[in-house]
Every structure is written in C-alpha cells, then in structure tokens.
Scaffold this motif. Sequence first.
Motif, short mmCIF file in Angstrom:
data_model
loop_
_atom_site.label_atom_id
_atom_site.label_comp_id
_atom_site.label_asym_id
_atom_site.label_seq_id
_atom_site.Cartn_x
_atom_site.Cartn_y
_atom_site.Cartn_z
N GLY A 282 0.56 5.54 5.84
CA GLY A 282 1.43 5.74 6.99
C GLY A 282 2.37 4.58 7.24
O GLY A 282 2.75 3.86 6.32
N PHE A 283 2.71 4.41 8.51
CA PHE A 283 3.72 3.41 8.86
C PHE A 283 3.32 2.02 8.41
O PHE A 283 4.14 1.26 7.89
CB PHE A 283 3.97 3.44 10.37
CG PHE A 283 5.01 2.45 10.82
CD1 PHE A 283 6.35 2.68 10.57
CD2 PHE A 283 4.64 1.29 11.48
CE1 PHE A 283 7.31 1.76 10.97
CE2 PHE A 283 5.60 0.36 11.88
CZ PHE A 283 6.94 0.60 11.63
N VAL A 284 2.05 1.65 8.63
CA VAL A 284 1.56 0.38 8.10
C VAL A 284 1.18 0.64 6.65
O VAL A 284 0.20 1.31 6.36
CB VAL A 284 0.35 -0.14 8.90
CG1 VAL A 284 -0.09 -1.49 8.34
CG2 VAL A 284 0.71 -0.29 10.37
N GLN A 285 1.98 0.11 5.74
CA GLN A 285 1.93 0.51 4.35
C GLN A 285 0.66 0.06 3.64
O GLN A 285 0.03 -0.95 3.99
CB GLN A 285 3.14 -0.06 3.61
CG GLN A 285 4.48 0.45 4.12
CD GLN A 285 4.75 1.87 3.69
OE1 GLN A 285 4.23 2.34 2.69
NE2 GLN A 285 5.59 2.56 4.44
N ASN A 286 0.28 0.82 2.63
CA ASN A 286 -0.81 0.47 1.73
C ASN A 286 -0.28 -0.57 0.74
O ASN A 286 0.31 -0.23 -0.29
CB ASN A 286 -1.30 1.71 0.99
CG ASN A 286 -2.47 1.43 0.07
OD1 ASN A 286 -2.81 0.27 -0.21
ND2 ASN A 286 -3.09 2.50 -0.44
#
Length: 572
Positions: free
Chosen positions: A105-109
Amino acid sequence: QTGRSNSINLSASGGTAKTNYYIGGSYLNESGFTIGNESERLSGRLNLNHVANDWFSFGTNLSVSNINMDRIGAENNTFAPLTSAYLQLPYVLPRDASGNLLNTGFVQNVIAIEQLNTNYLGTRRTTGNVFADFKLLPGLVFRTDWGMDEIANTEKRRNVNLLTPGGSAGRDINNDYKWLTTNTLTYDKDYGTNSRFSLLGGYSFETSRFLGVYVAGNGFASDGLPNVNSASTPTLTDEQVSQWALESQFARASTNINGKYIAEATIRRDGSSRFGANQRYGVFWAVSGGWILSEEGFLKNNEVVNFLKLTASYGTAGNDRIGNFSSLALYGGGLLSDYAGAAGLRPIQTPNPDLTWETTAQLDLGISTQLFKNRISLDVNWYDKITSGLLLNVPLPFTSGFASYSRNVGKMQNTGIDVDLKTTIIRNDNLNWNIGLNFGYLKNKVLELPDAAVDADGNPFVQGSANQRAVVGRSLNEFYMVRHKGVNPQTGDFEWLDKDGNPTTTYSANNRVFVGSAIPKLVGGISTSLDYKNFDISALFNFTYGNKVLIDGLRFMENLNAAAGFNKSTTV
C-alpha cells in the motif's frame, strides 16, 4: 546491515633528471548500512613532467573515473527504506504464505523495491590539463595551462507492476563539459639573505556547457521490458541546454625580507556571464602580512619554541553561484504555452540587468607555532566575514505575473575561530605515533534582508523551508516551529506551548517561535596515525555540536491526527 568499504590502490612513480612520472589506479567497492545502497568506483591517474632544455618544460595530468551506484530512495518518501521502516505498521508482512512479495500500500514494501525495482546511477568523469613553462629572461617565466573537466551521468529507473500498477520507467542522460585556460607571467627575484620578491600577472577564461535529455513513460506489457520505449504512454520528453563563462585578469605581488617579514597583495577582475549586462564585472583585492618571530634574535635557537609566526590579512571575494540566466528575461514554450492549439511562448522570468556579484570582505588573524623539537604544532586563526549584496530570490506581488526575481539584497556576518593541534607522541627510526585535534567555532548572524516579507513582529525574513526562516538578528535558517509539551497525564490531552510558553490543547501556526539553528556552533575532528617500519594504521573521528536536526518523519509517527495507516512511536 553492516556497511563495508573495500579499497585497493596501486601506483608507481619514477623518472630521470629531466623526466618524472606517476601512474596509479584504485578500485573501491562500498555497501551502505541500508540494504540496496551500493557503489563501485574504478579510477586512474597519470602525471608526467619533462624538462626539454634550459628554457622550456612541459607536462600533463590526466585523471579518469567510472562510478556505478545502486541507490535507495531519499528520506521523507515512502519509497525510502529509512522512512518506511518508521511508518510501516508492525503486523504488515512483506510476503504471502507462498513467499511471494506483496504490495503493502501507501507505505511501500521496501524489500520488494530493493529486489525488483531498478534505481541506477552511472558517472564517468575525465579531468586533465597540459601546461608549458617558458623561461624568457632570468627570473621571468611564462606559463600556459589548458584543462578540461567532463562529467557524464546516466540514471535509469524502472518500477515493476507489483509496486506501480502498469509499471513505469525513466532515463536521464546529462553531460557537463568544462574547459579552461590560465596564462601567467611571473617574475621572481632572489636577493640573498633569505630575501626575495615575486610579481605575477595573469589571464584566465573558463566556460561550461550542460546538456540534459530526460524521458519517462508508464504502462508496460511485461516487467521483462526494461526500457522507456516499451512504455505505452510517454509521460516526459525534455531537453535542457545551458552554458556559462567566466573571464578573469589578476595580479599578485609578494615579498619575503630576511626570512622574517612576509607581505602579499592581490587584485583580480572577474566577469561572469550570469550577471546583468550593466554589472557583469567585479574587482576584488586582498593584502596580507606575516612576521616570523622565531627568526628574531630573542627567539633564535630557542629550545622550547622552534617556530612562531603571526599573520594578518584583509580582502574581498566574489560569488556568482546562481542560475546561469537569472539576470535575463526568459520565455518558455511547450504544452503550457499552447494558444488555441497553436505553439506559443510565454514570459517565465522578469529581467534584472543590474544583478551583480555577491561580495565578502574578510579579516583574518592567525598564529602558528611549533614547540619542543617540533613535537607539538598549533595553528589558531580568527576570522570575521561580512557578506553583502546577497544573491536572493525576492518575492514579487501577484499582480506582476511572476513569483520572484533575483536581486542583490541583504547582508550577513560570519565570525569564528579555527584551531589545529598536532602532537608527536613517539618518534624514532622505526616507530612514529601522532595525534591531532582540530575544531572550529562559528557564529552566524543575518544583518540585513529585503522587506518583501515581514513577520508578526515587523522583522523582514526569508523563508528557507516550511520549518526554517532567516530573520535579521538571528542565524541563517533557524527552525521556526510550534513547541510541544507532551501529553497531560491528568487529562490525556496532548499539549503545545503558545508563544508565551503557556500550555494549550490547540495547535496554531501563530504560536511558532525560534527553537534553534541548523548551523553547528562547533565542528571538529580527532585523528591518530601509527607508523611502524613499512606499515601504517590511522583513524579519524569527527563531530558537530550545537546544531538542531529536524526529523521530519516524526510528524507522522508521533501525531495522532496524521492520516491513518502509519505506525506510531512508543512515545505516543
């Protein structure tokens, strides 16, 4: 991870009575403490000097390097591992049950970013010069020097479909090529008794041309297609060309009398293409003097003081580090300038033909000494710099049609002291051990600013960032923020401090105050080196003190009003 650096160097030098050479190469491989941040550099150097006869000699220096970097995202960006490591919720997993990487999601992997995406930078740099010396008369030498400096960068970015739906790619290629020439005529006269006089005059010219091409696109049929031309939708096609030039005439006279008294005077006239047609040239000068007290009779052959020198200087210098065309009226084309479907132009910058050099006047006082058979060396220098005619972008009224324009406004002072101490603990034929300490103290103060923007107290200011500003009477770019008090244990409410230091549960930008400067009060280092026969080992530690650092990501981690989906710190 633990960052590592491996370096290999190989060099050889030699020559004859008329010719000497140096050839060397090095290989450097580094991995940072953050996974995915790696670089590799290969470089080489060649120096060659030859004395053809009694009146003619020449030489050349050549250096080449090639750097390949695997990069990570910059901070305050969810593609950056250090930022996402703070913001990612603790129960979010980077892989599914089968071991496949996931889109978080918005906080990337950031694990997937490092393994699947491409973020590459390659740099090739070549610097070199050739020079020749002509002895025209006894003590009179003409030198001509021609040099070049070429930097070629290529960047490649490729985001896969898992992390950027459809995939995206970009390629940046830019080249900066500079060449320069310096021609000097030097007269040097040795009068004996440790006295000499030198006079130099010269002319130099340098110019640099920059070319950049940038392309990008979205939408790829497969992650196996790495290049921009495979994108279904081009998003960027841009070309930038820029050039600047600097012309200088200069002269220097110096003398050394009886090995005790030293004096020097310099003057130069510089013309920069970056300034307005009315104010392109500036004249700068300096005078300096030194007194070697250890050569005087009352200190000659002193067993404690082996060397003692006092120095003083005062001079001016110019700065032209601004955009290449800041003084000109500029027009822009492209999509934003289309008129009813037809190509057009629009004004994008207002001119300032009087834009000129930013000038710094500096006073220096120094003392240098060596003690106890040169085992202790100490250099102390005090300076006071006044910079006037600061090159600033000054806001314009909205009715002008332009946001700002470049002007010479403002004045700033830098005062400080630098200390350099070196000591020899052990010194003999096989073993040498040295320890060094250096530190510098700096006090920065803004003296004048344009009144285009005024704060609530009526002080002119210049905005440096959302949380920093420069105000007359304070240091450059102090942090200007609302102070927090923390959670009230009686009510559970978070509290800030108003301008007067009183607790409040309401956040307001009107309660911003100055909370500290980003400029260190003290910087320094400690070094040590140990030589035993043909082996040596050295270490260097450096430090800063007295400056504030803003960790911008904490406004998400420690703010319950921030958007949902961010991890919170244990402080919260």
